[in-house]
Design a protein around this motif. Structure first.
Motif, PDB file in Angstrom:
ATOM      1  N   ASP A 287       0.844  -1.190   0.000  1.00  0.00           N
ATOM      2  CA  ASP A 287       0.000   0.000   0.000  1.00  0.00           C
ATOM      3  C   ASP A 287       0.882   1.244   0.000  1.00  0.00           C
ATOM      4  O   ASP A 287       2.114   1.152  -0.111  1.00  0.00           O
ATOM      5  CB  ASP A 287      -0.985  -0.015   1.178  1.00  0.00           C
ATOM      6  CG  ASP A 287      -0.304   0.101   2.542  1.00  0.00           C
ATOM      7  OD1 ASP A 287       0.907   0.443   2.606  1.00  0.00           O
ATOM      8  OD2 ASP A 287      -0.977  -0.155   3.566  1.00  0.00           O
ATOM      9  N   PRO A 296      -8.584  -9.639   3.253  1.00  0.00           N
ATOM     10  CA  PRO A 296      -9.090  -9.639   4.635  1.00  0.00           C
ATOM     11  C   PRO A 296      -9.760 -10.943   5.049  1.00  0.00           C
ATOM     12  O   PRO A 296      -9.930 -11.195   6.245  1.00  0.00           O
ATOM     13  CB  PRO A 296     -10.086  -8.476   4.653  1.00  0.00           C
ATOM     14  CG  PRO A 296     -10.475  -8.280   3.223  1.00  0.00           C
ATOM     15  CD  PRO A 296      -9.276  -8.638   2.414  1.00  0.00           C
ATOM     16  N   SER A 313      -0.471  -5.741   9.439  1.00  0.00           N
ATOM     17  CA  SER A 313      -1.323  -5.698   8.245  1.00  0.00           C
ATOM     18  C   SER A 313      -1.916  -4.320   8.003  1.00  0.00           C
ATOM     19  O   SER A 313      -2.462  -4.053   6.935  1.00  0.00           O
ATOM     20  CB  SER A 313      -2.466  -6.713   8.376  1.00  0.00           C
ATOM     21  OG  SER A 313      -3.436  -6.262   9.308  1.00  0.00           O
ATOM     22  N   GLN A 315      -4.613  -3.078   8.969  1.00  0.00           N
ATOM     23  CA  GLN A 315      -6.051  -3.090   8.707  1.00  0.00           C
ATOM     24  C   GLN A 315      -6.803  -2.542   9.912  1.00  0.00           C
ATOM     25  O   GLN A 315      -7.277  -1.416   9.889  1.00  0.00           O
ATOM     26  CB  GLN A 315      -6.513  -4.512   8.358  1.00  0.00           C
ATOM     27  CG  GLN A 315      -5.987  -4.991   7.014  1.00  0.00           C
ATOM     28  CD  GLN A 315      -6.542  -6.352   6.603  1.00  0.00           C
ATOM     29  OE1 GLN A 315      -7.475  -6.874   7.194  1.00  0.00           O
ATOM     30  NE2 GLN A 315      -5.955  -6.945   5.581  1.00  0.00           N
ATOM     31  N   GLN A 325      -7.006 -12.342  12.887  1.00  0.00           N
ATOM     32  CA  GLN A 325      -6.179 -12.350  11.681  1.00  0.00           C
ATOM     33  C   GLN A 325      -5.065 -13.389  11.786  1.00  0.00           C
ATOM     34  O   GLN A 325      -4.753 -14.081  10.813  1.00  0.00           O
ATOM     35  CB  GLN A 325      -5.574 -10.966  11.450  1.00  0.00           C
ATOM     36  CG  GLN A 325      -6.566  -9.914  11.028  1.00  0.00           C
ATOM     37  CD  GLN A 325      -5.917  -8.556  10.845  1.00  0.00           C
ATOM     38  OE1 GLN A 325      -4.700  -8.452  10.684  1.00  0.00           O
ATOM     39  NE2 GLN A 325      -6.713  -7.501  10.874  1.00  0.00           N
TER      40      GLN A 325
END
Length: 485
Positions: A287, A296, A313, A315, A325
């Motif tokens: 990213d 995800p 991650s 997230q 996760q």
């Protein structure tokens, strides 16, 4: 140089790493976990548990000083023994860490490798200068660390991150906190209530994780009433001066202010620990912040044999999310090439301030993006200022906003500040995960008098705006398709 060949290598021994290791062991014979620092979790050592211990002490002090309105008067001053406060924080913190370490100790020693890992090939990890590991699959669960502008390092030991606070033996007289997010709000308010002079600064106007402008404004004014808070400060300078820090800033009225504090606390966010893994040697999709992008539902990266979990991650950096996760990543790394979608629960987050802040499901920002353009967003609202049970307890500060989809009436999300928000959020998150409608939620039992009656008021507010004949679900789908085209 020791050479190892394993089925799965997990990089990181925190919450996500431990979950990944245990899940992978269900399917693979040879799994190792690599950790450069102490095995254990950010939550137990420097995160959620010690911060809640500090908050509990602050709540005790605040309650003891807030009894006059009930007609209960405490003779004499309430005394905070800050050394005793910190002694309990550290003692109980160590107890929680001990439980985690016990779990780590139960892992076979040959499965634990101490040192920092980096990629030297698509399947090869170098651990410090002592071990090279060929792994068929790899889980990155390296966690995160506090992030702040490097220029602040000029403050030397007058600059601390939130992790450092829990090693203090005593509390300082004054601090400045930069970052009124989750960590900043929790620690700043707690320290203020324990007698520390607190100034809190932010940039951009955000307070906590809130995206709903009405709830955010309510939160801003509430906390400003208790201690100096400048969510969008104009900082003129910040310089070390002996064993203190001089700060000059422009306040909300445009007036130049000068303060001197003992410490500056950087609570400006956390950074995923992926920058020292030599990811540039791989062909991973990253990213904008250099973090590997993961599915995800499977936690698989763009390189099929590499999975990522937890704070690394980028997230949802929360303990329960890290555990989920890690379990998903480890399970899929262990069973690879067969993959299985993991259970992803409805989003829920809580700030343990007073009043508490909580969010579930879609944020206001996300709901507006999905439903606002087609005028399909319904917002139910309640103020807790006149809510019965809240007023009885003198906890009557707060605002709850519930988001629903026009037509279907399905609960989409909520943001709130208010009493017992941690509990209200769970009720709403459970309803959200079950994809309940506003009407179905209103059919649920509500006792009297309880704070939950405020949720019912917000639901009724939403119900009054719902139109069962609306074709919003179809309209919004067409909007999304047009946007994608």
């Amino acid at each position: 140089m020791k050479q190892l060949t394993v089925d799965v290598a997990v990089i990181g021994g925190g919450t996500a790493g431990l979950s990944a290791y245990r899940a992978a062991k269900q399917h693979a014979n040879h799994v190792v976990m690599i950790e450069g620092g102490p095995f254990g979790t950010t939550c137990a050592r420097v995160g959620c548990m010690p911060s809640k211990l500090l908050i509990a002490a602050a709540e005790a002090s605040h309650q003891a000083q807030s009894t006059d309105a009930f007609g209960v008067h405490i003779e004499g001053a309430v005394v905070v023994d800050s050394k005793q406060v910190m002694a309990r924080v550290k003692s109980e913190r160590d107890r929680f860490v001990g439980f985690v370490v016990e779990g780590v100790d139960s892992i076979p020693s040959e499965d634990k490798i101490e040192g920092y890992a980096k990629f030297v090939g698509t399947h090869t990890l170098q651990v410090d200068g002592h071990t090279q590991i060929h792994a068929e699959r790899i889980v990155i669960a390296t966690g995160s660390r506090p992030a702040y502008p490097q220029v602040w390092n000029e403050l030397g030991d007058r600059l601390v991150v939130n992790d450092d606070i829990f090693d203090w033996d005593d509390l300082p007289a004054s601090i400045a906190i930069f970052g009124p997010g989750v960590i900043g709000l929790e620690l700043g308010q707690a320290l203020h209530r324990l007698g520390v002079q607190v100034h809190m600064f932010g940039v951009g106007g955000n307070v906590g994780p809130l995206t709903d402008p009405a709830v955010r404004e309510y939160a801003t004014q509430t906390f400003k009433h208790e201690f100096p808070l400048y969510p969008d400060v104009k900082l003129e300078h910040m310089k070390r001066n002996g064993n203190a820090v001089d700060i000059r800033y422009v306040d909300d009225h445009g007036t130049l202010q000068d303060i001197k504090v003992n410490y500056v606390i950087a609570a400006t966010g956390r950074r995923p620990n992926v920058d020292k893994l030599a990811l540039e040697s791989l062909s991973l999709d990253l990213d904008s912040k250099g973090v590997p992008i993961a599915d995800p539902l499977t936690m698989q990266s763009s390189m099929p044999h590499i999975f990522i979990a937890g704070d690394a991650s980028n997230q949802l950096p929360l303990l329960h999310e890290a555990a989920d996760q890690g379990r998903i990543a480890g399970d899929n790394a262990g069973r690879y090439p067969t993959l299985q979608n993991g259970l992803r629960r409805s989003a829920i987050s809580v700030v343990f301030s007073d009043p508490q802040i909580a969010m579930i499901g879609m944020t206001y920002q996300e709901a507006q993006r999905r439903l606002g353009a087609c005028n399909c967003l319904v917002i139910g609202e309640v103020s807790f200022e006149n809510q019965g049970r809240s007023r009885v307890m003198l906890k009557n500060k707060g605002l709850l906003r519930i988001y629903a989809e026009q037509g279907t009436g399905i609960l989409m999300g909520a943001e709130m500040i208010g009493p017992a928000a941690e509990h209200l959020a769970h009720l709403l998150a459970w309803a959200h995960q079950q994809q309940m409608t506003i009407a179905q939620m209103l059919d649920m039992p509500f006792y009297h008098p309880v704070i939950e009656e405020g949720v019912r008021t917000a639901l009724r507010s939403a119900a009054d705006q719902l139109d069962s004949n609306s074709d919003c679900a179809t309209t919004c789908m067409e909007c999304e398709q047009e946007g994608m085209a």
